[in-house]
Design a protein around this motif. Sequence first.
Motif, PDB file in Angstrom:
ATOM      1  N   THR A 105      -4.526   7.496   9.459  1.00 51.91           N
ATOM      2  CA  THR A 105      -5.567   8.470   9.138  1.00 51.91           C
ATOM      3  C   THR A 105      -5.385   9.098   7.765  1.00 51.91           C
ATOM      4  O   THR A 105      -6.317   9.729   7.252  1.00 51.91           O
ATOM      5  N   GLY A 106      -4.178   8.957   7.195  1.00 51.93           N
ATOM      6  CA  GLY A 106      -3.900   9.603   5.907  1.00 51.93           C
ATOM      7  C   GLY A 106      -3.733  11.105   6.021  1.00 51.93           C
ATOM      8  O   GLY A 106      -3.870  11.820   5.017  1.00 51.93           O
ATOM      9  N   MET A 107      -3.431  11.588   7.206  1.00 50.76           N
ATOM     10  CA  MET A 107      -3.304  13.026   7.434  1.00 50.76           C
ATOM     11  C   MET A 107      -1.885  13.363   7.869  1.00 50.76           C
ATOM     12  O   MET A 107      -1.209  12.580   8.534  1.00 50.76           O
ATOM     13  N   ARG A 111       0.846  -1.183   0.000  1.00 50.46           N
ATOM     14  CA  ARG A 111       0.000   0.000   0.000  1.00 50.46           C
ATOM     15  C   ARG A 111       0.882   1.234   0.000  1.00 50.46           C
ATOM     16  O   ARG A 111       1.996   1.199   0.521  1.00 50.46           O
ATOM     17  N   SER A 112       0.384   2.329  -0.580  1.00 51.15           N
ATOM     18  CA  SER A 112       1.174   3.562  -0.668  1.00 51.15           C
ATOM     19  C   SER A 112       0.354   4.773  -0.240  1.00 51.15           C
ATOM     20  O   SER A 112      -0.879   4.782  -0.348  1.00 51.15           O
ATOM     21  N   TRP A 113       1.067   5.793   0.263  1.00 50.37           N
ATOM     22  CA  TRP A 113       0.467   7.066   0.655  1.00 50.37           C
ATOM     23  C   TRP A 113       1.323   8.194   0.072  1.00 50.37           C
ATOM     24  O   TRP A 113       2.549   8.118   0.060  1.00 50.37           O
ATOM     25  N   GLU A 114       0.680   9.266  -0.382  1.00 47.96           N
ATOM     26  CA  GLU A 114       1.399  10.446  -0.867  1.00 47.96           C
ATOM     27  C   GLU A 114       1.200  11.586   0.122  1.00 47.96           C
ATOM     28  O   GLU A 114       0.063  11.919   0.494  1.00 47.96           O
ATOM     29  N   THR A 115       2.309  12.167   0.563  1.00 50.88           N
ATOM     30  CA  THR A 115       2.252  13.256   1.550  1.00 50.88           C
ATOM     31  C   THR A 115       2.225  14.605   0.835  1.00 50.88           C
ATOM     32  O   THR A 115       2.307  14.677  -0.399  1.00 50.88           O
ATOM     33  N   ASN A 116       2.164  15.662   1.621  1.00 48.17           N
ATOM     34  CA  ASN A 116       2.185  17.012   1.049  1.00 48.17           C
ATOM     35  C   ASN A 116       3.443  17.771   1.438  1.00 48.17           C
ATOM     36  O   ASN A 116       3.423  19.007   1.539  1.00 48.17           O
TER      37      ASN A 116
END
Length: 439
Positions: A387-389, A345-350
Motif C-alpha cells: 500500500t505504500g503506507m 523497486r524502492s520505497w521511502e518510509t517516514n
Amino acid sequence: MWLQVSLLCLSCLSLPSQSQAQDRAVLRRSNDHGGRCHYTFTVASPEESSCSGSSMKPEMDGVLSRLTLLEALVSRLIAGVDGGAGSAGSGVRANGEEGFPEDYSQVTREKNQLQQDKERLNGQVQELQRRLAELSQEAESLRQKPCQQTHTSGGTQYENRPASDPAYDLGKGCEALQSVGDPVLHRKADSITGKYGVWLQDPEPQGLLYTNETVWRIDTVGKDVRQLFAYEDMDQLSQGFPMKVMVLPEPMESTGATMFRGSLYYQRKRSRTLIRYDLTSESLASRVELPHAGFHGQHPYSWGGYTDIDLAADEQGLWAIYSTSKAKGAIVISQLDPESLVVKRSWETNIRKNTVANAFMMCGRLYTVASYTAPNTTINYVFDTATGMGGAVAVPFKNKYRYNSMVDYNHAQRKLYAWDNFHMVTYDVRLGRASQGSI
C-alpha cells in the motif's frame, strides 16, 4: 627249412634210445599265421624239475589284464573318432552347433531386454526432469506474486491464527504481525568475538548439500570477518561443533547478512557493495553497489555497529533496508533480484533509521524494533510495501540479554532469529488479520 630238418636229425642221433626220447622230447609240427610249416622240438631238462623264475605267470596275468583294459579304452576311443556320425559326434554337434547358438541367443535376448529397460528408464528420467522444470517455474512465478492483502470491513477483527496453521504456507497467510513469543536460547557464544553476530537458516535451500535444517553462523566482531560456520542442525549448533567452516572471498561488515535460496548475502566491509556468495560452489556469484546507500556508520541503527545496510528475506523475496543522503536518514526499502542483486523497486518510509534498534521484513512489510537494550520493548513501526503506507504499532518484544544486535525473519520456520549479547535465540510469531484502520 632244410636247416631246421638237419638240426632235427642231428638232435635225434644224439639221443640214447627212442623210449627215453619219448619221455624227454616232444616234436611238434604246425602252420604259422602265414600258412608256412614250422617244426617245434621240445626237450625236458634232465636236472631241473622246474625253471627258475616260474613266478612270471602272475606278472603275465597282470600284463594281460592291463593290455585288455588298454584295448578296451583304445576301442572306445577309436569308436568315438570313427563314429563321427554316431552318438559321440551327435553330442559334439549338440554342444557346438546347437547348444552354443541357443546360449548365445538367450544372452542376446537378455541384452536386448536390458537395453529396452534402459531406454524406458531414460524416458522416465527425462519426463521427471521436465516436470521438475515446470514445477520450478511455477514455484518461481508464485514467489514473484505479492502476498494477498486481506482487508476487513465493518470494524470487525478476525480471529488470530498461529503460524503453524496450514494456511500459512509459502505465498499464503501473509497477514499482519500480532505477537512475538519469549526468546528461546539455542547457544551462547564462548568468546569475545561472539558478542554480536549473525545466525540463521536458509528458508529456501537449493541443491542437495544443505537443507533448511542447516544452521549458519558468523561472529562479526573483528577487523577481518570472513569465517562462515555451518552446523548440520540445531543440536549440533548447541554442541558447538561445526561440520564445516568456509572462508568468504571478501570481508563482511556488520550484522546485516541474510541467507536465501542457497546463497549468503552480505555487505562488503567499508563499502556499499553487496555480495552474493554461493554455498554450493563456495564462490562469489554476484557483486553490485547499492545505489546511493550510506555505509560504514553514515546511517546505522541506534546501536551502531556499522549497520548501515541490512539485508532480509521473506515470502516475497530479497530486500535491502538502508538509507541515503537524499532520504536524509529515513529508512529506504529496496526489493532486490536474488541473482544479480539489481534493485527492482524502492520505497521511502517516514521513520529515521538511527531511531530504531533493528528491523526485519515479513510478508512484504517492514517492522522496526524500538530498543536493543530494554528488556521489555516493542516493535513500534510497520510499513506495507503493498500500500505504500506506514504507521505506529505496539507489539511487545523482549531483549532478555540486554544487547540485541541482529533480528531476522525466517518465513519457512515462521520465527524471528536474534543475536542478543552472545546469545543466539529465536522467537515464535503469531500472525493475523489486522483490524480496520491498521496498516
